[in-house]
Design a protein around this motif. Structure first.
Motif: not given
Lengths: 274, 316, 332
Positions: C48-49, C52, C280, C284, C293, C296-297, C300
């Motif tokens: 997912x990271x 995204x 982050x 966010x 967005x 920012x991901x 992470x």
């Protein structure tokens, strides 16, 4: 080694220069537990004195009192005297660290410092005592000590290898080299062959016979044949129902093994117990 | 070397059988039991280092008491009845309390437990009772990696997964984040505890013809109960103090809310909001909330210790 | 063992495998599914990271994202290098300050402390690990920050400022909310981690190593320095690296004191900075575009990769020690 050679070396070692010891009424405790009670005996200079007895008889504890290693255990203490020549190593003005510098020890399991090279293992003690030695002086000490421990020919080409890379018997001889590098008076050996195979054991025994030319040696062993082969004097320790170890008999090795004075000694050496 | 420190044991000199002679012309029998100047220097260094490492320990212990002391001294004045019963005042106003945050934290932890514990405990059972070989090692490795994940990363994950997709910060998202943080802690401790249950207990039950799964549920898990509780509480205490992932998921709330689909208050987030605001009264409330949070975490561990101890007494 | 001799009358013994076997299969299957779910969880997090963060890498490429310092959401330029710098700088300060103290405390506990003191002391120091990060942040904002601003930083500036090169670390106005303060609070937070693992590692050092050094006439400290610490070297390095991993991922306490202001790198420790985690946490809510967005991901994601690599490294180091041979205890 035959009986004859023992007697030969015994007479030869008579004028050895190393200091001898005299233990007087020594008792060792772990907390309140009395492990060794009231032992008095000499460690003759330039001789090999064997300490024998069944396991649990306190012989290891006793030998560790001779360089004040025993007291490093939590709650452990020692009473009585252990004289090095005329100086009590337990006197209040004596520092235990200096005692261990003069009375070295070789252990049951070879314990070279694994993060150091063979070379650094040998000079580890020298560097503590005398920081400013030239490289050539150190080289000389390393060669002399490794030759003294009969290891030089095997390791002279790999002095920068880790001490842990050697075989068990070589490691033990490295520990002996490390011990004699600081030129102690007395070398204590606590079952130095118990972790070794027969060939390595034989080499160490040969080495002990050479070492006593220059050092006083006390040797703990559970192997009676070994005691008979290499020692000049033998002390027999036993812990009976009392649970503390005591000295049953001390005398020339030949006498202990052929004409023991005590019934308990005779029972032990003839294999009746232990 | 000072001469008076040297104790001559014997005047003899040793015959040289080794190559070369020693550097000093001194007798090798010069036996220094009291030590020379250099030795006193070495002893001094040794003593100094002992003092230094002791000081390191004192520092470690002291810093704990300093931090706890500040929380206590600065937090106590904030505590009154209203602090525990009322909701926070609007921005900049004096008074109010943190009741929604306390309840919110407890609620979030409860939901996180409901989500995470079954998964974690089942995994621990699998690892301890069934897993042999590579798959088990892979699972253990992944659990270690999850445990080492920065909590803000967990926050970002749940934020993108739930908050952005549903279009709203929510208590549910917060609980999921806390659950992900708890799972590796619980799984690791419970597996370790289950491994300590002696095999003889399993065999005794199996020998009676009880199937393996019933043996695990009726014999193994009860035997490990106190350890499992300890592991769970450890994880709850850890989750209860987490801030960053909650900030990104539940956001916080000034009002009482128990709808999981709405933003929810939580104590750590409340502390953050109070602490970064420019009002002295809110700063006091931040310290007060910190005191409550630490007390809750402490109480939780104390209660567990007590529960575990009394259970052991019953067993024995 | 079940006897299968024939019994008179209808047998009461049930050897029906399915009756219990089915339950076992279901239970084992369920637990195995849970284990798979955990594997899946990490997989989903990573996937997912990555998914995204695709927009940012499509927008400007990985190189510009990682190695430039311009972070400008308005013009959609996202370079995180200043954040990486802030993370590394504050974590290294934390590590440098914490490791000697933590190892010192571990040495005291293992080598010096009387046995009655050992457990209470190590328990107390380890309690530091139980204090939530937000409380460290609170304490750092109101207590540590002012102390740094009015006492420590002016002191450092006065005495080290004039020194060439080193002085550059202490340039600027001491404000107490900067990389140095973040490093100090991180040091306190990772102290218990490093201490606990170092203590564990030191107790693994066989007594024969200590005795060998003692028997050469070494003082207590020489035994520790010459035999104990070298033997434990790999494990202590692992402990420090685990502490580093914790420092790198730490968010709240750092966010509250690091200043969150600068995206330039001056080299001074008195400069307010940003870490990846604090960037982050601070931004966010402002992510108003897909690219923002996604940026920012992506931070992470970078954080996850760094933390994972460091964790694996630390575990390997700690393992090398614990796997080695153990001490033999002696009974005379």
């Amino acid at each position: 080694m035959s009986q004859q050679t023992i007697e030969q070396t015994t007479t030869e070692a008579g004028d050895s220069p190393a200091a001898g010891m005299e233990v007087r009424n020594l008792s060792a405790y772990y907390g309140n537990f009395l492990a060794v009670k009231d032992v008095s005996m000499p460690i003759e200079r330039g001789k090999v004195t064997a300490l024998i007895g069944p396991s649990g008889c306190g012989k290891s504890t006793f030998i560790r009192c001779l360089n004040r290693l025993h007291e490093l255990n939590r709650g452990a203490r020692v009473t009585g005297q252990a004289l090095l020549e005329d100086q009590d190593i337990y006197a209040s003005n004596v520092d235990p660290v200096q005692v261990r510098r003069v009375i070295g020890m070789v252990f049951q399991k070879p314990n070279p410092f694994p993060m150091m090279s063979i070379y650094d293992n040998v000079v580890a003690g020298i560097k503590l005592n005398n920081a400013r030695k030239s490289r050539s002086e150190l080289d000389e000490i390393v060669e002399r000590s490794l030759q003294g421990a009969a290891l030089w020919d095997e390791v002279k080409d790999k002095l920068d290898h880790s001490g842990a890379s050697l075989s068990g018997g070589q490691q033990q001889r490295l520990c002996i080299a490390r011990t004699i590098a600081v030129e102690p008076e007395v070398v204590l050996m606590d079952e130095p062959c118990s972790a070794l195979d027969p060939i390595a054991t034989f080499k160490i025994e040969e080495l002990i016979a050479e070492l006593k030319e220059r050092y006083t040696i006390a040797l703990v062993t559970h192997n009676m044949q070994q005691a008979a082969r290499v020692s000049d004097y033998t002390a027999f320790l036993l812990s009976g129902e009392e649970r503390y170890g005591r000295l049953v008999e001390y005398g020339p090795t030949e006498q202990i093994f052929t004409r023991p004075q005590e019934a308990e000694t005779e029972a032990y050496i003839t294999g009746k117990f232990g | 070397m000072r001469e008076e420190q040297v104790v001559e044991i014997s005047g003899e000199t040793r015959p040289r059988t080794f190559a070369g002679d020693r550097t000093t012309g001194k007798s090798r029998h010069a036996l220094i039991l009291q030590g020379d100047t250099r030795f006193r220097f070495r002893k001094a260094i040794s003593g100094l280092m002992a003092a230094i490492v002791a000081a390191c320990t004192v520092f470690g212990v002291a810093i704990l008491w300093i931090i706890l002391g500040y929380v206590l001294v600065r937090g106590l004045p904030a505590l009154d009845l209203a602090f525990f019963t009322e909701r926070p005042m609007p921005y900049g106003e004096v008074g109010g309390g943190v009741a929604p945050a306390i309840l919110g934290s407890l609620y979030l932890i409860a939901v996180a437990c409901a989500i995470g514990l079954p998964l974690a405990v089942m995994t621990a059972i699998y690892l301890s009772e069934y897993a042999h070989g590579r798959f088990g090692d892979a699972v253990r490795f992944v659990i270690d990696l999850l445990a080492g994940l920065p909590s803000i990363v967990v926050g970002v994950f749940v934020w993108t997964l739930i908050v952005i997709n549903t279009g709203s910060f929510s208590g549910l998202a917060g609980a999921v984040a806390l659950a992900i943080i708890m799972i590796p802690i619980v799984a690791r401790t419970v597996e370790a505890i289950l491994n300590l249950v002696p095999n003889s207990m399993r065999e005794a039950s199996l020998a009676l013809g009880v199937p393996t799964w019933k043996t695990i549920i009726r014999v193994v898990l009860p035997a490990a109960k106190s350890g499992i509780i300890t592991g769970v509480v450890l994880a709850m205490a850890r989750a209860g103090g987490e801030t960053a992932p909650l900030l990104m998921t539940t956001l916080g709330n000034q009002f009482f809310n128990f709808d999981l689909m709405q933003p929810m208050a939580a104590l750590p987030v409340q502390i953050y909001n109070y602490a970064v605001a420019p009002y002295a009264d809110w700063h006091t409330k931040a310290w007060g909330s910190a005191l409550v949070l630490i007390t809750l975490i402490g109480l939780l561990s104390l209660l567990t210790r007590w529960a575990v101890r009394s259970q052991k007494l019953v067993e024995s | 063992m079940q006897q299968t001799e024939p019994v008179r009358g209808p047998s009461r013994i049930r050897l029906d495998v399915d009756a219990s076997g089915r339950g076992d299969r279901i239970f084992e299957g369920a637990t195995k599914a849970a284990a798979w779910a955990i594997l899946g969880l990490l997989g989903i997090i990573i996937i997912l990271l990555i998914f995204e963060s695709r927009n940012i890498f499509g927008h400007q490429g990985i190189g510009q994202f990682l190695f430039t310092t311009t972070w400008d959401p308005v013009f959609l330029e996202f370079g995180v290098f200043a954040f990486i710098y802030g993370t590394v700088a504050s974590s290294l300060i934390g590590l440098l300050l914490a490791t000697p103290v933590a190892v010192g405390a571990a040495v005291y506990i293992v080598e010096y402390a009387p046995s009655w003191l050992r457990n209470p002391v190590s328990f107390t120091v380890e309690l530091l690990a139980a204090i939530p990060s937000i409380i460290y942040g609170l304490w750092a904002v109101f207590i540590l920050g002012p102390v740094m601003r009015f006492h420590v930083e002016p002191f450092l500036q006065t005495y080290f400022g004039p020194i060439p090169i080193v002085g550059g670390l202490f340039e600027g106005t001491p404000i107490g909310r900067d990389i140095l303060t973040a490093g100090v609070i991180l040091a306190i937070m990772i102290l218990p981690t490093i201490m606990a693992i170092s203590r564990e590692v030191l107790t693994q050092v066989p007594d024969t190593q200590r005795e060998g050094m003692h028997s050469l006439g070494a003082t207590k400290w020489e035994v520790i320095r010459g035999a104990v610490l070298p033997y434990a070297r790999a494990g202590i390095a692992g402990a420090a690296i685990l502490g580093l991993a914790r420092a790198i991922g730490e968010t709240m306490a750092v966010t509250m004191v690091i200043g969150n202001a600068s995206t330039s790198i001056t080299g001074s420790l008195f400069e307010p900075g940003y870490t990846m985690a604090s960037a982050i946490a601070n931004q966010f809510r402002e992510a108003d575009s897909q690219v923002y967005l996604s940026a920012i991901v992506a931070i992470a994601l970078v954080l996850l990769l760094i933390a994972t690599i460091i964790n694996i490294l630390a575990r390997i180091l700690i393992h090398t020690l614990v796997g080695r041979h153990n001490s033999s205890t002696r009974i005379g």
